[in-house]
Design a protein around this motif. Structure first.
Motif, short mmCIF file in Angstrom:
data_model
loop_
_atom_site.label_atom_id
_atom_site.label_comp_id
_atom_site.label_asym_id
_atom_site.label_seq_id
_atom_site.Cartn_x
_atom_site.Cartn_y
_atom_site.Cartn_z
N GLU A 185 0.81 -1.22 0.00
CA GLU A 185 0.00 0.00 0.00
C GLU A 185 0.84 1.27 0.00
OE1 GLU A 185 -2.50 -0.04 3.40
OE2 GLU A 185 -0.89 0.42 4.82
N ASP A 186 2.15 1.17 0.35
CA ASP A 186 3.01 2.36 0.29
C ASP A 186 3.88 2.38 -0.96
OD1 ASP A 186 4.60 0.24 0.97
OD2 ASP A 186 5.60 1.21 2.67
N HIS A 187 3.59 1.52 -1.92
CA HIS A 187 4.33 1.50 -3.19
C HIS A 187 3.93 2.72 -4.01
CE1 HIS A 187 5.65 0.17 -7.20
NE2 HIS A 187 6.43 -0.71 -6.57
N PRO A 188 4.85 3.32 -4.78
CA PRO A 188 4.50 4.50 -5.60
C PRO A 188 3.29 4.28 -6.51
CG PRO A 188 6.88 4.20 -5.54
CD PRO A 188 6.29 3.02 -4.85
N LEU A 189 3.12 3.07 -7.05
CA LEU A 189 1.98 2.82 -7.93
C LEU A 189 0.66 2.89 -7.18
CD1 LEU A 189 3.18 -0.11 -10.25
CD2 LEU A 189 3.16 2.35 -10.71
N ALA A 190 0.69 2.61 -5.88
CA ALA A 190 -0.54 2.63 -5.09
C ALA A 190 -1.09 4.05 -4.94
CB ALA A 190 -0.30 2.01 -3.72
N LYS A 191 -0.24 5.05 -5.17
CA LYS A 191 -0.66 6.44 -5.01
C LYS A 191 -1.30 7.00 -6.28
CE LYS A 191 3.11 7.10 -1.70
NZ LYS A 191 4.38 7.81 -1.39
N LEU A 192 -1.18 6.27 -7.40
CA LEU A 192 -1.76 6.74 -8.66
C LEU A 192 -3.27 6.51 -8.69
CD1 LEU A 192 0.89 5.32 -11.19
CD2 LEU A 192 0.77 7.64 -10.22
N LYS A 193 -4.00 7.46 -9.26
CA LYS A 193 -5.43 7.27 -9.41
C LYS A 193 -5.74 6.15 -10.39
CE LYS A 193 -6.88 12.00 -8.26
NZ LYS A 193 -7.61 13.22 -8.75
N LYS A 194 -4.97 6.09 -11.45
CA LYS A 194 -5.12 5.03 -12.44
C LYS A 194 -3.75 4.47 -12.79
CE LYS A 194 -9.35 6.75 -14.66
NZ LYS A 194 -9.98 7.15 -15.96
N ILE A 195 -3.66 3.15 -12.83
CA ILE A 195 -2.41 2.51 -13.21
C ILE A 195 -2.52 2.10 -14.68
CG2 ILE A 195 -0.87 0.55 -12.82
CD1 ILE A 195 -1.72 0.54 -9.92
N GLN A 196 -1.61 2.60 -15.48
CA GLN A 196 -1.58 2.29 -16.90
C GLN A 196 -0.58 1.15 -17.15
OE1 GLN A 196 -3.63 3.69 -18.98
NE2 GLN A 196 -4.39 5.36 -17.67
N PRO A 197 -0.74 0.42 -18.27
CA PRO A 197 0.19 -0.68 -18.56
C PRO A 197 1.66 -0.25 -18.55
CG PRO A 197 -1.72 -0.84 -19.98
CD PRO A 197 -1.86 0.45 -19.23
N HIS A 198 1.95 0.97 -19.06
CA HIS A 198 3.36 1.39 -19.12
C HIS A 198 3.96 1.61 -17.73
CE1 HIS A 198 1.43 5.44 -18.89
NE2 HIS A 198 2.52 5.74 -18.20
N HIS A 199 3.14 1.76 -16.72
CA HIS A 199 3.65 1.93 -15.36
C HIS A 199 4.33 0.66 -14.84
CE1 HIS A 199 0.53 5.34 -14.77
NE2 HIS A 199 1.73 5.85 -14.98
N LEU A 200 4.05 -0.48 -15.47
CA LEU A 200 4.67 -1.74 -15.04
C LEU A 200 6.02 -1.98 -15.70
CD1 LEU A 200 1.53 -4.11 -14.99
CD2 LEU A 200 2.57 -2.84 -13.10
N ASN A 201 6.40 -1.13 -16.62
CA ASN A 201 7.70 -1.27 -17.26
C ASN A 201 8.82 -1.21 -16.23
OD1 ASN A 201 10.24 0.08 -18.61
ND2 ASN A 201 9.09 -0.93 -20.25
N GLY A 202 9.67 -2.23 -16.21
CA GLY A 202 10.78 -2.27 -15.28
C GLY A 202 10.45 -2.78 -13.89
#
Length: 310
Positions: free
Chosen positions: A176-193
């Motif tokens: 829950e404290d991961h940077p992605l958890a703070k995004l309103k929407k997670i896009q496929p490119h956010h998983l890159n890397g």
């Protein structure tokens, strides 16, 4: 020389011996004495005028004749069981005892929601449930040790037929404290890397996640492949990576106290398809189709709050 008709019991003893590889082990499984088993196998060989088993101090192996007849013996046994089950259904309605295999990533999170309903619908139905790896379940089904399996695709064999039960989404699971958890929407490119945790290669979802990671530029954490869904959850909680968990597991095992965030990835549809599978020539195939429809009905009713597709 005229061939005498073997008894069903002799065929059952022959199949058990083939699977056990030793007379002692087969006799223990059959709960009979070793001399009794030896005599029955000898009588079968004499009736067929064939040597089916090679005996040695280290155990027993099938002769070429034995190997050629083994699948036929299993089919005869299955037909007889189907004959008896059908007679029982005529007398008392659908029921009987069936051996069902399930994957450990499915059974604990699905069966509690459908078994009581199946028992209510078919009062004389008894299901002997065995959990195992998908590859082992397929072999056990093909060789007659199981009557049915509930398993996610991919699962295909020309000797098997399947009935789709439902489609289950996989959801991104992150601390829950991961940077992605703070995004309103997670896009496929956010998983890159990103490091993605997955089950071991023996599980059907492994190759599905592997392909997804290649498409998105994510990395599979191969040094930390999980042996169970619980293991994946724990590794995410220890911030070793992200993972995709199935909806049934999330519904059953994850709560707000575990400090995990369950998120959709925009425009990314990833799910596993669950099927009921049986041998294509099974004498109970009509009942199995009826059973699949009953399972779908129970899932829709008892898991209506879970995001499943039919």
């Amino acid at each position: 020389m005229a061939i005498k008709t073997p008894t069903i019991k002799q065929l059952e003893y022959f199949v058990c011996l083939a699977e056990s590889t030793t007379f002692r082990g087969a006799a223990e499984r059959l709960n009979i004495s070793q001399p009794t088993l030896t005599a029955q196998i000898y009588s079968l060989e004499k009736a067929l005028n064939l040597t089916l088993v090679e005996r040695s101090r280290s155990g027993s192996t099938l002769t070429p004749s034995g190997r050629n007849l083994l699948s036929n013996a299993r089919q005869v046994i299955e037909e007889m069981r189907g004959f008896m089950d059908q007679a029982d259904m005529i007398n008392s309605g659908p029921g009987g005892t069936f051996r069902v295999g399930v994957s450990p990533t499915v059974g604990p999170y699905l069966l509690p929601h459908i078994l009581p309903g199946l028992q209510s619908a078919y009062s004389s139905l008894k299901l002997y449930v065995r959990e195992n790896m998908p590859e082992t379940l397929e072999i056990d089904l093909l060789e007659g040790r199981l009557d049915l399996v509930m398993i996610p695709l991919p699962f295909s064999n020309s000797r098997l037929t399947t009935e789709v039960l439902f489609h289950e989404p996989l959801q991104l699971t992150i601390p829950e404290d991961h940077p992605l958890a703070k995004l309103k929407k997670i896009q496929p490119h956010h998983l890159n890397g990103q490091n993605i945790l997955t089950l071991q290669e023996q599980y059907s979802s492994y190759h599905q996640i592997e392909f997804l990671c290649k498409e998105l530029g994510a990395n599979i954490a191969r040094d930390y492949e999980g042996t169970s869904l619980d293991a994946l959850r724990q590794m995410v909680m220890m911030k070793m990576g992200l993972t995709f968990l199935p909806e049934l597991y999330i519904n059953s095992e994850i709560n707000h106290l575990q400090k995990l965030s369950i998120r959709n990835v925009e425009k990314l549809q990833i799910y596993r398809t669950h099927v009921l599978a049986w041998r294509i020539n099974s004498p109970n195939r009509s009942f199995y189709r009826q059973l699949a429809e009953q399972i779908r009905t129970l899932v829709k009713s008892n898991l209506s709050k879970v995001n499943l597709n039919f």
